[in-house]
Design an enzyme around this catalytic site. Structure first.
Site, PDB file in Angstrom:
ATOM      1  N   LYS A 174       0.866  -1.179   0.000  1.00  0.00           N
ATOM      2  CA  LYS A 174       0.000   0.000   0.000  1.00  0.00           C
ATOM      3  C   LYS A 174       0.902   1.229   0.000  1.00  0.00           C
ATOM      4  CE  LYS A 174      -3.972   2.229   2.022  1.00  0.00           C
ATOM      5  NZ  LYS A 174      -3.440   3.547   1.600  1.00  0.00           N
ATOM      6  N   ASP A 228       1.989   5.120  -0.040  1.00  0.00           N
ATOM      7  CA  ASP A 228       1.514   6.319   0.651  1.00  0.00           C
ATOM      8  C   ASP A 228       1.639   7.501  -0.302  1.00  0.00           C
ATOM      9  OD1 ASP A 228       0.442   7.584   2.788  1.00  0.00           O
ATOM     10  OD2 ASP A 228       2.241   7.546   4.034  1.00  0.00           O
ATOM     11  N   GLU A 279       3.306   1.540   4.916  1.00  0.00           N
ATOM     12  CA  GLU A 279       1.977   1.844   5.442  1.00  0.00           C
ATOM     13  C   GLU A 279       1.132   0.594   5.646  1.00  0.00           C
ATOM     14  OE1 GLU A 279      -1.753   4.879   4.447  1.00  0.00           O
ATOM     15  OE2 GLU A 279      -0.458   4.171   2.842  1.00  0.00           O
TER      16      GLU A 279
END
Length: 316
Positions: free
Chosen positions: A29, A31, A171
């Site tokens: 994921k 950021d 993240e």
């Protein structure tokens, strides 16, 4: 430029790791700022809320080949010195519109477009294909370059992938069902985001003047979210996590939004209220029993989100 169909980004739901690893793939994921890329003799970048942001990211223009035209889904990311995505480093570039400033920042703080899906190629939409099929086609095209690359696709034990992402200071991860189609504009549990820290998108509804070192500046921001009935609800103040550059930028953006009445019910005084138009993001420890954020810390503005999208994250 050849006209391609417009798509809206598919969205992940927050949740827990799936138990059936063999039916899922995992991705980092990132950021950054979500953007769809329309590549047809040139490049057009469109943010999640439908704004054309091409001019802000000139270093990504080389992504466009001569043929065939295609549409990509991905994230605009700035990496820090340790090679981690840095939302803070991305912040100075988000609102820039002056060509000279954009060129300077693009050279000093270059962005990378991390590509994780292929939605359209030539005259053929691909959204009805499975995620696994779309990724195979994307890997075949393999659009790598100095400012764009394909996000790695990870298989195996989701718990191990999440643990490694935590060790690397990332993240979190996104879990994607191998057999899932792409559902434009929809949030669907075929994509699950699992984060290593809690965060919350917030609507800025006011600010309190600072004291001491912050005299004459913003001391804290008042935050709100929309509840299940569509009512804007106060969830507390955030006064940490700001750099001086962030405070100056926020003051300039909030000044023209000032209003005389409170847009939310809040037990606070000495507040400069503003129209609820700006969206930001904070990290926090937990939700309190009275619906406030405990120990929030500011991360930055989210121009890719609209206020009406901002609702409370799950309290778990």
């Amino acid at each position: 430029m050849i006209e391609l169909p417009r798509y809206a980004a598919m969205l992940a739901v927050p949740g827990a790791l799936p138990s059936d690893d063999d039916r899922w793939a995992y991705e980092v994921k990132f950021d950054g700022i979500r953007a769809l890329a329309y590549v047809a003799g040139g490049l057009r970048l469109v943010s999640r809320n439908g704004n054309d942001i091409t001019a802000a990211w000139p270093e990504l223009a080389g992504l466009a080949p001569a043929a065939p035209p295609f549409v990509l889904d991905g994230e605009i990311v700035v990496f820090d010195a340790a090679g981690r995505p840095s939302f803070e480093a991305l912040q100075p570039r988000i609102h820039q519109r002056g060509p000279a400033a954009i060129r300077t920042l693009a050279a000093a703080v270059p962005a990378i477009y991390m590509i994780f899906d292929l939605l359209h190629i030539g005259d053929r939409p691909l959204v009805d294909l499975t995620y696994e099929q779309r990724r195979e086609l994307l890997d075949r095209i393999s659009p790598h370059g100095p400012h764009w690359r394909v996000s790695p696709q990870l298989h195996g034990c989701g718990a191990d992938v999440l643990t490694e992402s935590r060790r690397l200071g990332l993240e979190g991860i996104v879990c994607k069902r191998l057999d899932s189609p792409y559902l434009p504009g929809r949030r669907n549990p075929a994509w699950i985001k699992v984060k290593n820290a809690r965060d919350q998108e917030v609507v800025i509804v006011g600010w309190k003047p600072g004291a001491g070192r912050r005299t004459g500046h913003i001391g804290s921001l008042l935050m709100a979210v929309y509840d299940d009935t569509g009512k804007l609800t106060y969830i507390g103040n955030v006064g940490t996590g700001f750099t001086q550059v962030m405070l100056n930028d926020l003051r300039a953006k909030l000044q023209p939004l000032q209003r005389n009445t409170a847009p939310v019910d809040a037990p606070v005084v000495d507040v400069i209220w503003v129209e609820p138009e700006l969206v930001g993001e904070v990290t926090f420890a937990e939700w309190t029993g009275d619906g406030r954020l405990r120990h929030p810390s500011w991360r930055g503005l989210r121009p890719d989100k609209t206020p009406r999208e901002v609702t409370r994250t799950a309290p778990s």
